[in-house]
Design a protein around this motif. Structure first.
Motif, short mmCIF file in Angstrom:
data_model
loop_
_atom_site.label_atom_id
_atom_site.label_comp_id
_atom_site.label_asym_id
_atom_site.label_seq_id
_atom_site.Cartn_x
_atom_site.Cartn_y
_atom_site.Cartn_z
N ILE B 98 -43.44 41.99 9.68
CA ILE B 98 -44.32 42.83 8.86
C ILE B 98 -45.14 43.77 9.75
CG2 ILE B 98 -46.35 42.79 7.34
CD1 ILE B 98 -45.22 40.05 6.28
N ILE B 99 -45.79 43.17 10.76
CA ILE B 99 -46.66 43.98 11.64
C ILE B 99 -45.84 45.07 12.31
CG2 ILE B 99 -48.09 43.95 13.72
CD1 ILE B 99 -48.93 41.11 12.97
N LEU B 100 -44.69 44.64 12.86
CA LEU B 100 -43.84 45.59 13.59
C LEU B 100 -43.36 46.71 12.67
CD1 LEU B 100 -43.19 45.60 16.51
CD2 LEU B 100 -41.11 44.30 16.06
N GLY B 101 -42.96 46.30 11.43
CA GLY B 101 -42.48 47.29 10.45
C GLY B 101 -43.57 48.31 10.13
N LEU B 102 -44.76 47.81 9.86
CA LEU B 102 -45.87 48.69 9.48
C LEU B 102 -46.24 49.65 10.63
CD1 LEU B 102 -48.19 46.22 7.52
CD2 LEU B 102 -46.93 48.19 6.60
N ILE B 103 -46.31 49.07 11.83
CA ILE B 103 -46.67 49.89 13.01
C ILE B 103 -45.66 51.03 13.16
CG2 ILE B 103 -46.77 49.89 15.54
CD1 ILE B 103 -49.13 48.46 14.79
N CYS B 104 -44.36 50.64 13.02
CA CYS B 104 -43.31 51.64 13.19
C CYS B 104 -43.43 52.78 12.17
CB CYS B 104 -41.93 51.02 13.08
SG CYS B 104 -41.53 49.99 14.47
N MET B 105 -43.95 52.43 10.99
CA MET B 105 -44.04 53.44 9.96
C MET B 105 -45.22 54.40 10.21
SD MET B 105 -42.90 51.76 6.41
CE MET B 105 -42.64 50.03 6.56
N TYR B 106 -46.12 54.00 11.08
CA TYR B 106 -47.26 54.87 11.38
C TYR B 106 -47.06 55.66 12.67
CZ TYR B 106 -50.37 53.63 7.62
OH TYR B 106 -50.93 53.50 6.40
N THR B 107 -46.02 55.35 13.37
CA THR B 107 -45.83 56.07 14.63
C THR B 107 -44.39 56.60 14.67
OG1 THR B 107 -46.01 55.90 17.01
CG2 THR B 107 -45.20 53.95 15.89
N THR B 108 -43.98 57.15 15.75
CA THR B 108 -42.61 57.64 15.87
C THR B 108 -41.81 56.71 16.76
OG1 THR B 108 -41.35 59.30 17.04
CG2 THR B 108 -43.69 59.32 17.41
N THR B 109 -40.53 56.56 16.44
CA THR B 109 -39.70 55.64 17.23
C THR B 109 -39.51 56.14 18.66
OG1 THR B 109 -37.77 56.75 16.30
CG2 THR B 109 -38.42 54.66 15.30
N ALA B 110 -39.89 57.38 18.90
CA ALA B 110 -39.78 57.92 20.26
C ALA B 110 -40.66 57.16 21.24
CB ALA B 110 -40.13 59.40 20.27
N THR B 111 -41.66 56.40 20.71
CA THR B 111 -42.53 55.64 21.62
C THR B 111 -41.85 54.36 22.13
OG1 THR B 111 -43.40 54.45 19.74
CG2 THR B 111 -44.64 56.39 20.46
N GLY B 112 -40.62 54.12 21.67
CA GLY B 112 -39.89 52.93 22.14
C GLY B 112 -40.44 51.65 21.51
N ILE B 113 -41.19 51.80 20.41
CA ILE B 113 -41.81 50.64 19.75
C ILE B 113 -40.75 49.63 19.30
CG2 ILE B 113 -41.88 51.85 17.52
CD1 ILE B 113 -44.60 49.47 18.67
N LEU B 114 -39.53 50.15 19.00
CA LEU B 114 -38.47 49.26 18.46
C LEU B 114 -38.03 48.19 19.46
CD1 LEU B 114 -36.22 51.78 16.50
CD2 LEU B 114 -37.88 50.16 15.59
N ILE B 115 -38.36 48.42 20.73
CA ILE B 115 -37.94 47.42 21.73
C ILE B 115 -38.57 46.06 21.47
CG2 ILE B 115 -39.74 47.78 23.48
CD1 ILE B 115 -37.34 47.76 25.51
N PHE B 116 -39.67 46.03 20.71
CA PHE B 116 -40.31 44.75 20.38
C PHE B 116 -39.43 43.86 19.51
CE2 PHE B 116 -44.31 46.57 21.86
CZ PHE B 116 -44.83 45.47 22.53
#
Lengths: 131, 440
Positions: B98-116
């Motif tokens: 949930i947290i990861l999903g929400l965070i991703c929706m507020y930022t861009t995947t270019a930040t590499g957030i998906l690696i989490f």
């Protein structure tokens, strides 16, 4: 009658009496040499090497004896077996129930047979006659 | 809240306690539990850390989303403390999703957030072990699909942040470091735990080897002891038996004296048989099979000869062997079985007939050896038939048997892949059938 020369190596008094008695019943002219320990028997057998004494032609050896067992005794006189004792029929005698003892006895080429105690007249007859 | 904090300390205690003497089974599940506690800590610490970092960087929404992680992981701890392990594991994975999903929706995947998602999937797989494996698999697949959606879908909440190159670089650095550290912690703990398990196994197998050696030594000593005892017990019995036989040869004996002597002889034979059978039984249980090739004909002839001398009777022995006479099995055991059965035929022969016999027949059937030993003796009544293989069961009251013979035969054959069965008719005779698997 038959008149064999027997060597009995046996540490138990009753068996010694029993066996020589049965032999005398069958072989009236038997010469019986009784050795109550394997050391005595060894000394006797080694003395045969340099003497003119007629060697026994039937040897009954107990397997379980203190000091030297029957098999160990035989291994010590193996050189005699080919010379002085070449006509002797050697039998291992034991009250052992272990098949290993019988198998071991039959694995020596110069041992004629394994006999379970108590020896019966029927069995002794075969030994006397050398069957 | 207080409860959660209390449970937090409890959980901490659980984490630090790695039970070295716990049950061997469920090792994987225990490992999963320990990993789970660690993951809750990671979520808690990361939640606090990243909400501070995001606050500092000015991403307020993300900072607030990260704060969810704090009560979220408190709840997870509370579930663990209540013993609801499975639910707390599922909740933990769901929380991160949930947290990861929400965070991703507020930022861009270019930040590499998906690696989490990598530490998330690894963590889910480790925590949900054993029976919960399927649930773990389901959550992992769900996380993966979620990741793909976040990557290719255009799911955005709130204002789209427009990040400068510099900000993206900072985010990438933070995300990569955070994900790497989380993954690393998990892998290090897995290695540590598997090392502990391995050390424990090595220690256990060492102890086992030592015990084995001790047992082997005790067995050998006991076998030597039984050998000497049986020899020393048997010698006097056998010598008296020999003396009695000698006395009985005297033809001038009184009929009643002969009777007494014969009774004495029978008693001694019985004692002798008992000694023999106890020895056979104890040897069978303690000495391992020795497989060799041997000639059955020679074996049987030897048994016949011995029994003929021992019993001193006229009985016809016949041996017929179809095919090769050599078989490969445990010679000593096979010998004991045959001796027992053939001596039964001698013991229970009919005294009033002129032609008592024992017939031995062996043949090869496929990879088995079949042996038939038949006689025209007393036979066994059908009522007794089922019981003859029982320990201490005696079919007759003549005092000749010990009630051990057939029991031992069956026990011995069981050790060398053999079976024994009987066919018999009272007053007609008995046939013993042995089937033996040849061994290499």
């Amino acid at each position: 009658m038959i008149g064999n020369k027997y060597l009995l190596v046996e540490d138990d008094e009753i068996f010694m009496y029993l066996h020589s008695h049965i032999i005398k019943n069958i072989d009236k002219d038997a010469i019986i040499i009784e050795k109550r320990s394997s050391m005595e028997a060894l000394a006797y057998l080694l003395s045969l090497e340099n003497s003119n004494e007629v060697a026994p032609n039937r040897i009954l050896l107990d397997i379980n004896m203190p000091e030297l067992g029957g098999f160990q005794l035989l291994e010590k006189i193996e050189h005699l077996v080919k010379l002085n004792l070449k006509d002797a029929l050697i039998y291992m005698v034991s009250s052992s129930l272990y098949d290993e003892d019988r198998q071991r006895a039959l694995s020596y080429w110069y041992i004629k047979g394994f006999v379970e105690k108590p020896m019966t007249t029927l069995q002794m007859k075969e030994i006397v006659e050398g069957k | 809240m207080i409860k959660s904090i209390v449970s937090l300390f409890k959980s901490d205690l659980q984490f630090s306690k790695i039970d070295p003497d716990g049950p061997e089974e469920g090792i994987l599940e225990r490992k999963g539990d320990q990993m789970h506690i660690l993951q809750i800590w990671i979520v808690l610490i990361y939640s606090m850390l990243f909400s501070l970092i995001d606050l500092f960087l000015g991403f307020y929404e993300q900072s607030i989303i990260m704060l969810i992680g704090i009560p979220g992981s408190m709840l997870t701890f509370a579930l663990v403390a209540k013993g609801k392990k499975l639910i707390s594991k599922i909740w933990n994975s769901a929380l991160i999703n949930i947290i990861l999903g929400l965070i991703c929706m507020y930022t861009t995947t270019a930040t590499g957030i998906l690696i989490f998602f990598i530490p998330l999937i690894i963590g889910t797989q480790i925590a949900l072990q054993g029976k919960a494996r399927k649930i773990g698999m389901f959550i992992s697949i769900f996380s993966f699909v979620e990741m793909i959606f976040l990557l290719i879908g255009d799911l955005h909440l709130g204002n789209k942040y427009v990040l400068t190159d510099e900000q993206i670089e900072t985010e990438i650095f933070i995300n990569l470091t955070g994900a790497t550290v989380a993954t690393l912690i998990q892998i290090i703990l897995i290695l540590k735990l598997s090392n502990q398990i391995e050390e424990k196994l090595i220690e256990k197998s060492g102890q086992l080897n030592e015990k084995n050696l001790e047992l082997q030594k005790a067995n050998t000593e006991l076998d030597n002891f039984v050998y000497s005892v049986s020899h020393d017990l048997r010698s006097p019995v056998v010598s008296v038996k020999g003396l009695l036989a000698l006395v009985l040869e005297n033809k001038q004996l009184d009929e009643s004296v002969i009777q007494y002597l014969k009774m004495g002889e029978r008693s001694l034979t019985h004692l002798d048989d008992t000694i023999r059978e106890i020895l056979e039984y104890s040897r069978n249980t303690r000495v391992g099979p020795v497989i060799e090739k041997f000639d059955v004909r020679k074996l049987v002839e030897q048994i016949f000869t011995d029994l003929k001398f021992a019993a001193g009777i006229e009985m016809k022995f016949e041996a017929e062997i179809v095919g090769p006479s050599e078989i490969s099995s445990d010679k000593s055991r096979f010998n004991t079985v045959l001796r027992n059965i053939i001596s039964n035929a001698v013991k229970y022969r009919k005294k009033d007939i002129s032609d008592p016999y024992v017939r031995f027949k062996m043949m090869h059937v496929e990879n088995k050896v079949e042996v038939y030993i038949s006689d025209n003796g007393e036979g066994i009544s059908s009522a007794n038939m089922e019981k003859v293989f029982d320990m201490f069961y005696r079919g007759t009251s003549t005092g000749m048997g010990t009630g051990l013979g057939l029991y031992i035969c069956r026990e011995i054959l069981a050790k060398i892949h053999g079976t024994i069965s009987l066919k018999s008719e009272l007053g007609i005779g008995t046939m013993v059938i042995i089937e033996l698997q040849e061994q290499v």
